[in-house]
Design an enzyme around this catalytic site. Structure first.
Site, PDB file in Angstrom:
ATOM      1  N   GLY A 123      -8.755  17.478  -3.368  1.00  0.00           N
ATOM      2  CA  GLY A 123      -9.547  16.313  -3.744  1.00  0.00           C
ATOM      3  C   GLY A 123      -9.941  16.282  -5.208  1.00  0.00           C
ATOM      4  O   GLY A 123      -9.779  15.261  -5.885  1.00  0.00           O
ATOM      5  N   GLY A 158      -7.532  19.336   2.298  1.00  0.00           N
ATOM      6  CA  GLY A 158      -7.450  20.489   3.200  1.00  0.00           C
ATOM      7  C   GLY A 158      -6.129  20.560   3.943  1.00  0.00           C
ATOM      8  O   GLY A 158      -5.556  21.640   4.111  1.00  0.00           O
ATOM      9  N   ARG A 174      -6.629   4.554  -0.049  1.00  0.00           N
ATOM     10  CA  ARG A 174      -6.206   5.016   1.281  1.00  0.00           C
ATOM     11  C   ARG A 174      -5.781   3.865   2.182  1.00  0.00           C
ATOM     12  O   ARG A 174      -4.914   4.045   3.034  1.00  0.00           O
ATOM     13  CB  ARG A 174      -7.333   5.809   1.939  1.00  0.00           C
ATOM     14  CG  ARG A 174      -7.470   7.172   1.310  1.00  0.00           C
ATOM     15  CD  ARG A 174      -8.519   8.006   1.974  1.00  0.00           C
ATOM     16  NE  ARG A 174      -8.426   9.377   1.477  1.00  0.00           N
ATOM     17  CZ  ARG A 174      -9.315  10.322   1.723  1.00  0.00           C
ATOM     18  NH1 ARG A 174     -10.369  10.041   2.480  1.00  0.00           N
ATOM     19  NH2 ARG A 174      -9.145  11.531   1.242  1.00  0.00           N
ATOM     20  N   LYS A 223     -14.346  28.255  -5.363  1.00  0.00           N
ATOM     21  CA  LYS A 223     -14.472  29.389  -4.438  1.00  0.00           C
ATOM     22  C   LYS A 223     -13.150  30.021  -4.095  1.00  0.00           C
ATOM     23  O   LYS A 223     -12.248  29.350  -3.608  1.00  0.00           O
ATOM     24  CB  LYS A 223     -15.118  28.893  -3.144  1.00  0.00           C
ATOM     25  CG  LYS A 223     -16.593  28.632  -3.264  1.00  0.00           C
ATOM     26  CD  LYS A 223     -17.113  28.318  -1.899  1.00  0.00           C
ATOM     27  CE  LYS A 223     -18.630  28.261  -1.863  1.00  0.00           C
ATOM     28  NZ  LYS A 223     -19.071  27.856  -0.529  1.00  0.00           N
TER      29      LYS A 223
HETATM   30  P1  ADP Z   1      -9.893  20.896  -5.075  1.00  0.00           P
HETATM   31  O1  ADP Z   1     -10.780  19.846  -4.449  1.00  0.00           O
HETATM   32  O2  ADP Z   1      -8.964  20.308  -6.097  1.00  0.00           O
HETATM   33  O3  ADP Z   1      -9.201  21.745  -4.045  1.00  0.00           O
HETATM   34  P2  ADP Z   1     -12.088  22.727  -5.326  1.00  0.00           P
HETATM   35  O4  ADP Z   1     -12.892  21.872  -4.409  1.00  0.00           O
HETATM   36  O5  ADP Z   1     -11.610  24.015  -4.831  1.00  0.00           O
HETATM   37  O6  ADP Z   1     -10.852  21.886  -5.894  1.00  0.00           O
HETATM   38  O7  ADP Z   1     -12.938  23.040  -6.627  1.00  0.00           O
HETATM   39  C1  ADP Z   1     -13.512  22.047  -7.409  1.00  0.00           C
HETATM   40  C2  ADP Z   1     -14.843  22.463  -7.940  1.00  0.00           C
HETATM   41  O8  ADP Z   1     -14.767  23.691  -8.631  1.00  0.00           O
HETATM   42  C3  ADP Z   1     -15.368  21.447  -8.909  1.00  0.00           C
HETATM   43  O9  ADP Z   1     -16.581  20.942  -8.397  1.00  0.00           O
HETATM   44  C4  ADP Z   1     -15.597  22.243 -10.196  1.00  0.00           C
HETATM   45  O10 ADP Z   1     -16.772  21.868 -10.846  1.00  0.00           O
HETATM   46  C5  ADP Z   1     -15.721  23.644  -9.673  1.00  0.00           C
HETATM   47  N1  ADP Z   1     -15.445  24.633 -10.726  1.00  0.00           N
HETATM   48  C6  ADP Z   1     -14.279  24.879 -11.327  1.00  0.00           C
HETATM   49  N2  ADP Z   1     -14.428  25.831 -12.272  1.00  0.00           N
HETATM   50  C7  ADP Z   1     -15.731  26.181 -12.272  1.00  0.00           C
HETATM   51  C8  ADP Z   1     -16.531  27.117 -13.021  1.00  0.00           C
HETATM   52  N3  ADP Z   1     -15.984  27.855 -13.967  1.00  0.00           N
HETATM   53  N4  ADP Z   1     -17.830  27.210 -12.730  1.00  0.00           N
HETATM   54  C9  ADP Z   1     -18.373  26.429 -11.780  1.00  0.00           C
HETATM   55  N5  ADP Z   1     -17.681  25.546 -11.042  1.00  0.00           N
HETATM   56  C10 ADP Z   1     -16.381  25.419 -11.290  1.00  0.00           C
HETATM   57 MG    MG Z   2     -12.762  19.967  -3.568  1.00  0.00          MG
END
Ligand code: ADP
Ligand code: MG
Length: 400
Positions: free
Chosen positions: A357, A380, A38, A203
């Site tokens: 992230g 975000g 960063r 989520k």
């Molecule tokens: P990003 O940061 O790329 O936007 P998110 O924060 O939405 O992604 O999601 C990442 C998290 O989702 C990770 O910690 C990963 O472990 C979790 N995850 C993905 N698939 C599963 C699953 N099938 N069961 C539990 N956790 C999951």
């Molecule tokens: Mg995340």
């Protein structure tokens, strides 16, 4: 699209530039800088100001100090690292407002750089209404304002929004923010087609707005990761102990309905890796995507057939947006599909854009960052930009 002043539109010679940067770097347990990407990302804008003959006041937040001074979250080590990277001195102010800082800012000569202490040592940084004078005190420190902190541009904080407001006609985006908006704006407004989005992560509730908006724009939507089980459950499927948000079942049904009414194909996992627990030692199996997940088992990733099917469907893509890992990839035993998709996207001839992230860190682990067309630095913020097409702290900058 880019109807905002960029840093190159402002006269910077002999001007004092107040620049909001994103030096919120990850720290090691000992408090050292774990990754300086960063800081490196802001160098172009910083060097530009210096080369134009301006003086520069840099401000940033670091971590979550909750409105109080916390030695561990001082920006002092960042000033040091910046000095090394720029190969020139960087002054450091032990506060971000107040008479001492004002004196330092006043004495700053053209081509000199001053980094302020952590903005979030003041509660008013995150909650501007707590102290409107905080914005005025910061605004005093510069003649022109640059937003080079894309990752916090979706939040109306003091340094990103209230301060910017006071520089009408004299505010602009930094190079990084300009680039982010150009890439994400292009995806939002005129993607080359076919355009596909792959959404994963834990989520569904955190990404409903994003998914709804993407359905309006994409030619196909692929949903994997933890959020897929809420969709499967909404379809009447048994999902065992998988992570599910029961409060989102109705929203999940709506997503399936909208996508079929728009004839946008919604791809769900064709097979699922299930495990008895979220651990590297857990027993695993691969089941068909339409089969019930037994009680005592949970879905931990999309399986190899899903990867093969999706890769085939993505073969002729012109634009691919990816957010969210396809499984719990922090556990090496569940990381295969996420890594396989990252590898596929890295070699794809499509315009590939990644935001979020955890998705970015998966790509980083594989050393594949340079092979993507655009890797968004703001999790975000990039999702909100894709969702709404604009960000409040960019909206507030001077119109071209
Ligand atoms: P990003 O940061 O790329 O936007 P998110 O924060 O939405 O992604 O999601 C990442 C998290 O989702 C990770 O910690 C990963 O472990 C979790 N995850 C993905 N698939 C599963 C699953 N099938 N069961 C539990 N956790 C999951
Ligand atoms: Mg995340």
């Amino acid at each position: 699209m880019m109807n905002k002043f960029s840093i190159q539109d402002l006269q910077l010679k002999d001007q004092q530039v107040l620049m909001r940067v994103d030096f919120n770097v990850p720290l090691t347990r000992e408090g050292a800088i774990a990754d300086d990407s960063r800081i490196k990302a802001a160098l172009t804008s910083i060097q530009y100001v210096v080369n134009q003959g301006g003086s520069l006041v840099l401000m940033s937040h670091l971590g979550r100090p909750k409105g109080k001074k916390e030695a561990r979250l001082s920006l002092q080590p960042i000033a040091k690292r910046l000095e090394e990277l720029l190969e020139m001195p960087v002054l450091f102010a032990e506060d971000c407002i107040g008479p001492k800082v004002e004196a330092m800012a006043e004495n700053l000569q053209p081509k000199e750089i001053l980094l302020l202490e952590n903005l979030r040592f003041y509660e008013a940084e995150k909650c501007p209404e707590k102290d409107p004078s905080f914005a005025e005190k910061l605004a005093k420190l510069g003649d022109v304002y640059i937003n080079e902190a894309f990752g916090t541009s979706h939040r109306k904080h003091t340094s990103t929004y209230e301060v910017a407001k006071q520089f009408n006609g004299k505010s602009a985006t930094g190079f990084l923010v300009e680039k982010e908006i150009a890439f994400l704006g292009n995806v939002f407004e005129r993607p080359k087609r076919p355009f596909f989005a792959i959404i994963g992560g834990a989520k569904i509730s955190s990404k409903l707005g994003l998914i709804r908006n993407l359905i309006e724009k994409v030619d196909g939507l692929f949903i994997g990761g933890g959020m897929s089980y809420t969709l499967l459950k909404a379809n009447g499927q048994k999902v065992g102990d998988s992570i599910v948000e029961d409060s989102e079942i109705e929203n999940a049904k709506e997503i399936s309905k909208i996508s079929s009414s728009k004839a946008v194909k919604l791809w769900l996992p064709s097979d699922i890796v299930i495990a008895e627990s979220l651990s590297n030692e857990a027993e695993t199996q691969i089941i068909n995507g339409k089969d019930a997940i037994p009680d005592g088992w949970q879905g931990v990733s999309v399986g190899p057939k899903t990867c093969a099917d999706w890769k085939e469907a993505l073969q002729n893509a012109q634009t691919i947006f990816w957010n969210g890992p396809l499984g719990a990839f922090e556990y090496p035993q569940f990381a295969d599909s996420t890594y396989e998709m990252a590898q596929f996207l890295a070699q794809s001839i499509a315009t590939t854009i990644v935001g979020g992230g955890d998705s970015v860190s998966a790509i980083q682990q594989l050393g594949l960052l340079p092979q993507f067309t655009h890797v968004s630095t703001g999790g975000g913020a990039s999702l909100e930009f894709i969702e709404f097409g604009h960000l409040p702290c960019v909206d507030i900058l001077t119109d071209r």
